[in-house]
Design a protein around this motif. Sequence first.
Motif, short mmCIF file in Angstrom:
data_model
loop_
_atom_site.label_atom_id
_atom_site.label_comp_id
_atom_site.label_asym_id
_atom_site.label_seq_id
_atom_site.Cartn_x
_atom_site.Cartn_y
_atom_site.Cartn_z
N GLY A 43 0.78 -1.24 0.00
CA GLY A 43 0.00 0.00 0.00
C GLY A 43 0.81 1.29 0.00
N TYR A 44 2.11 1.20 -0.21
CA TYR A 44 2.96 2.39 -0.25
C TYR A 44 3.23 2.80 -1.69
N ARG A 45 3.56 4.07 -1.89
CA ARG A 45 3.87 4.56 -3.24
C ARG A 45 5.21 4.04 -3.74
N SER A 46 6.15 3.82 -2.82
CA SER A 46 7.50 3.38 -3.20
C SER A 46 8.17 2.75 -2.00
N TYR A 47 9.34 2.17 -2.24
CA TYR A 47 10.14 1.61 -1.15
C TYR A 47 10.53 2.71 -0.17
N ALA A 48 10.90 3.87 -0.68
CA ALA A 48 11.27 4.99 0.19
C ALA A 48 10.11 5.38 1.10
N HIS A 49 8.90 5.43 0.54
CA HIS A 49 7.74 5.77 1.36
C HIS A 49 7.53 4.73 2.47
N LEU A 71 10.79 9.74 11.74
CA LEU A 71 10.45 11.13 12.04
C LEU A 71 10.10 11.92 10.78
N VAL A 72 10.82 11.70 9.70
CA VAL A 72 10.59 12.48 8.49
C VAL A 72 9.37 12.02 7.70
N GLU A 73 8.96 10.81 7.83
CA GLU A 73 7.73 10.22 7.29
C GLU A 73 7.66 10.02 5.78
N VAL A 88 12.06 14.55 3.40
CA VAL A 88 13.52 14.41 3.38
C VAL A 88 14.10 15.46 2.42
N ALA A 89 13.50 15.58 1.23
CA ALA A 89 13.98 16.56 0.25
C ALA A 89 13.87 17.98 0.79
N GLU A 90 12.75 18.29 1.45
CA GLU A 90 12.59 19.63 2.04
C GLU A 90 13.65 19.88 3.09
N PHE A 91 13.91 18.89 3.94
CA PHE A 91 14.92 19.04 4.99
C PHE A 91 16.30 19.27 4.37
N ASP A 130 17.02 20.42 1.41
CA ASP A 130 17.03 21.75 0.78
C ASP A 130 17.24 22.85 1.81
N SER A 131 16.56 22.74 2.95
CA SER A 131 16.72 23.77 3.98
C SER A 131 18.12 23.75 4.57
N MET A 132 18.69 22.56 4.74
CA MET A 132 20.07 22.46 5.24
C MET A 132 21.04 23.08 4.25
N GLU A 133 20.82 22.84 2.97
CA GLU A 133 21.70 23.41 1.94
C GLU A 133 21.61 24.93 1.94
N ARG A 134 20.40 25.45 2.01
CA ARG A 134 20.23 26.91 2.04
C ARG A 134 20.88 27.51 3.28
#
Length: 105
Positions: free
Chosen positions: A29-35, A42-44, A49-52, A54-58
């Motif tokens: 029932g998941y969209r992908s293995y990563a999901h 915690l990141v769900e 993960v991508a947003e986190f 990106d914010s760390m990079e900025r």
Amino acid sequence: MQSNTAVPENLDVLDSLVRSRHRHSVLLGYRSYAHRVLSDRLVETPEKVAEFLDSMERGSRDVFRRDMEEIAEAKRRNEGDSGDVEPWDVPYYTTLLRGRRRRAR
């Protein structure tokens, strides 16, 4: 000297593993293995993960720029005008600069 590249026969095994992980995750029932893997963390989601990241990079962009300028200056002082900072220069000059800071205290 032995090569550090993957054994070509293993690429098919890895592709099969990736496909199986995806197929099983979708069946659950998941969209992908990563999901699936991130669902109870915690990141769900991979998007979070991508947003986190990106914010760390900025948030670290200016610090990275300053550090690289300091490394480039140390390289110029040490080697003269020797061009760009190469990946293998970073550990050497980071250690050198760290040692100078410790001695300066």
